[in-house]
Design an enzyme around this catalytic site. Structure first.
Site, mmCIF file in Angstrom:
data_model
loop_
_atom_site.group_PDB
_atom_site.id
_atom_site.type_symbol
_atom_site.label_atom_id
_atom_site.label_comp_id
_atom_site.label_asym_id
_atom_site.label_seq_id
_atom_site.Cartn_x
_atom_site.Cartn_y
_atom_site.Cartn_z
ATOM 1 N N LYS A 168 0.833 -1.205 0.000
ATOM 2 C CA LYS A 168 0.000 0.000 0.000
ATOM 3 C C LYS A 168 0.866 1.252 0.000
ATOM 4 C CE LYS A 168 -1.785 2.351 3.331
ATOM 5 N NZ LYS A 168 -1.574 3.662 2.706
ATOM 6 N N GLY A 219 7.251 5.021 7.883
ATOM 7 C CA GLY A 219 6.400 6.198 8.081
ATOM 8 C C GLY A 219 6.769 6.901 9.373
ATOM 9 N N SER A 220 5.823 7.621 9.924
ATOM 10 C CA SER A 220 6.127 8.435 11.102
ATOM 11 C C SER A 220 6.144 7.585 12.377
ATOM 12 C CB SER A 220 5.088 9.540 11.234
ATOM 13 O OG SER A 220 3.827 8.955 11.455
ATOM 14 N N THR A 221 6.785 8.106 13.387
ATOM 15 C CA THR A 221 6.869 7.395 14.668
ATOM 16 C C THR A 221 5.485 7.226 15.284
ATOM 17 O OG1 THR A 221 9.131 8.097 15.031
ATOM 18 C CG2 THR A 221 7.858 7.550 17.000
ATOM 19 N N GLY A 224 3.821 4.523 13.530
ATOM 20 C CA GLY A 224 4.545 3.283 13.847
ATOM 21 C C GLY A 224 4.088 2.681 15.169
ATOM 22 N N GLU A 241 10.355 1.352 10.177
ATOM 23 C CA GLU A 241 11.337 2.389 9.814
ATOM 24 C C GLU A 241 10.631 3.715 10.020
ATOM 25 O OE1 GLU A 241 14.358 1.871 9.251
ATOM 26 O OE2 GLU A 241 14.549 -0.164 8.475
ATOM 27 N N CYS A 275 13.893 10.873 5.655
ATOM 28 C CA CYS A 275 13.972 10.457 7.058
ATOM 29 C C CYS A 275 15.386 10.647 7.600
ATOM 30 C CB CYS A 275 13.519 9.014 7.205
ATOM 31 S SG CYS A 275 14.365 7.887 6.110
ATOM 32 N N GLU A 371 11.058 16.652 14.548
ATOM 33 C CA GLU A 371 11.393 16.354 13.147
ATOM 34 C C GLU A 371 10.602 17.304 12.240
ATOM 35 O OE1 GLU A 371 9.752 12.797 11.289
ATOM 36 O OE2 GLU A 371 11.623 12.503 10.220
#
Ligand code: NAD
Length: 467
Positions: A168, A219-221, A224, A241, A275, A371
């Site tokens: 996806k 993707g983002s934390t 995640g 990641e 990233c 970030e």
């Protein structure tokens, strides 16, 4: 009906609805694409589950050949794929070509690997062998900054290991991935690779789907963490990641004129939406002013524009939400430091933000601590190198980092003290397919790429026989 269809069980199918994909350089639609429903996700998972036993039993040499053919097809269509990537993602065409070419190279790299059974004992009383078996259906979820290369971190490794996939892309960048799916659909048995597109609503469904055995997520934390929680019920494996806030520490012995362009490239490549971009730069006080001046010169000279136009160095932010978020970080920079280049959008159409340099700012500002994921770079003064490392480490993130120095022994020692998955010395953001890539702390779990990345798509099985 749309030219960009889902790939489910070997067939290109319309979505149960459609969605517009916006070109971030023009704010106009690039195309309409298929949008999958939850029922179509279930069909994709069912197809991948049904295809798994035969694919897992296919000799690895055949799986390897399929990867090489996929790489050939990507390369043969590089111009078309790169143009589409620029239109939906915003990056300059040359960078898009590099990304598509890199994706093909990653398929070739994984095709060069093997997963041999390892005999650890072969004696009169026992034979013991360690094997690596595929897991089953993999849910692969990708963000919008590098749709093709990040897909290629996952798909070839999962396939080589004998898994089947539901892939996806991100809601704002599905087109190149769907075109890739159409190009490779006949190179694999039906159901081995399924590609769906969503409007940011199916990620959570993939994560908790009972028939998916592993989630490979980039993707983002924040997301995640949700992935990990969602995967818990079915005890899925996860590779995460996630975000980063890479520090680049510049020692006082470097030449600012020579080093600034390298730092600038590390920070502003892909308009800062990387990233592992350098997201905060700690510069020794002896060269602080010179470094700030050089970075500001480079930012002032940067050419922004539509990625399809010749001469464009930097494209827009990929989407409106990110554009608004980055403008907020610039305001924080203005409040907590001094903006010496950029500091505003460019033009009134497209999500363009001028490369922005902020000096006289320090830890504790949101622009340094969080970030930003955009073209804004805080430059922080330090006087003691080990203190700079301590400040770099005082972050939840730990993806990458770099030390810049003439004294390479000192740089090597300092690098070892950084709490991040990768530390570069006199370079930054150098990713190679054979090197494992992963984050420490809130930057992720597990690795992608390299042999380490491949084995994460497997389950260890020990065969232990008495004689
Ligand atoms: P995001 O987390 O919002 O979205 C990433 C993907 O997750 C998208 O495909 C999205 O549709 C999907 N998703 C959304 N909600 C979900 C849910 N509840 N469960 C499962 N999937 C869901 O991230 P983004 O804004 O697209 O990307 C930017 C972030 O990604 C940055 O933080 C960046 O640092 C990070 N990133 C990390 C790496 C890395 O390798 N470490 C690489 C690129 C980007």
């Amino acid at each position: 009906m749309s030219d960009f269809k889902l790939l489910i069980n070997g067939h290109l199918v319309d979505g149960d609805s459609v969605m517009d994909v916006i070109n971030p350089a023009t704010e106009e639609p690039v195309a309409q694409c298929a949008r999958a429903s939850k029922a179509q996700l279930d069909q994709a998972v069912a197809a991948a589950k049904a295809a798994f036993p035969a694919w897992a039993a296919t000799p690895i040499d055949e799986r390897r050949k399929a990867l090489i053919t996929m790489a050939d097809v990507i390369q043969a269509n590089i111009a078309d794929l790169a143009r589409l990537l620029t239109q939906e993602q915003g990056k300059p065409l040359e960078a898009a070509m590099g990304e598509v070419f890199g994706a093909a190279a990653f398929f070739r790299y994984f095709a060069s690997l093997d997963l041999p059974a390892k005999v650890v004992q072969d004696t009169a009383d026992a034979k013991v062998e360690i094997r690596r078996k595929p897991l089953g259906v993999i849910g692969a979820i990708v963000p919008w900054n590098f749709p093709m290369i990040l897909m290629a971190f996952k798909v070839p490794a999962a396939l080589l290991a004998g898994n089947t996939i539901v892939l996806k892309p991100a809601a704002t960048t599905p087109l190149t991935t769907l075109r890739f799916a159409a190009l490779v659909k006949d190179l694999l048995p039906p159901g081995v690779l399924n590609v769906i597109a969503d409007a940011n609503d199916l990620g959570a469904e993939i994560t908790k789907h009972p028939d998916i055995r592993k989630i490979s997520f980039t993707g983002s934390t924040e997301t995640g963490k949700r992935v990990m929680a969602g995967a818990a019920d079915a005890l899925k494996r996860v590779t995460l990641e996630l975000g980063g806030n890479d520090a680049a520490i510049v020692m006082g012995d470097v030449d600012p004129v020579l080093t600034a362009p390298k730092i600038f490239a590390a920070a502003f490549q892909n308009s800062g939406q990387v990233c592992i971009a350098a997201k905060r730069v700690y510069v020794h006080e002896s060269i602080y002013d010179a470094m700030c001046d050089e970075l500001a010169k480079l930012a002032d000279a940067a050419v922004l524009g539509d990625g399809l136009e010749q001469g464009t160095q930097f494209g827009p932010l990929q989407n409106k939400a990110q554009f608004d978020k980055v403008l907020g970080y610039i305001e924080a920079g203005r409040r907590d430091g001094k903006v010496i280049a950029g500091g505003a959008r460019q033009g009134d159409k497209g999500y363009f933000i001028r490369p922005t340099i902020v000096r006289d700012i320090t830890d504790g500002s949101k622009l340094v601590d969080e970030e930003q994921f955009g073209p804004v770079l805080p430059v922080i003064r330090y006087s003691d190198a080990s203190d700079a490392v301590t400040r770099a480490n005082a972050s939840d993130y730990g993806l990458g980092g770099s030390i810049w120095a003439k004294d390479s022994d000192k740089a090597w020692d300092l690098a070892a003290g950084m709490e991040s998955g990768t530390v570069w010395i006199n370079k930054h953001a150098d990713l190679q397919p054979h090197l494992p890539f992963g984050g420490a702390k809130f930057s992720g779990l597990g690795s992608e790429l390299g042999e380490e990345g491949l084995v994460e798509f497997t389950q260890v099985q020990v065969l232990n026989m008495a004689r």
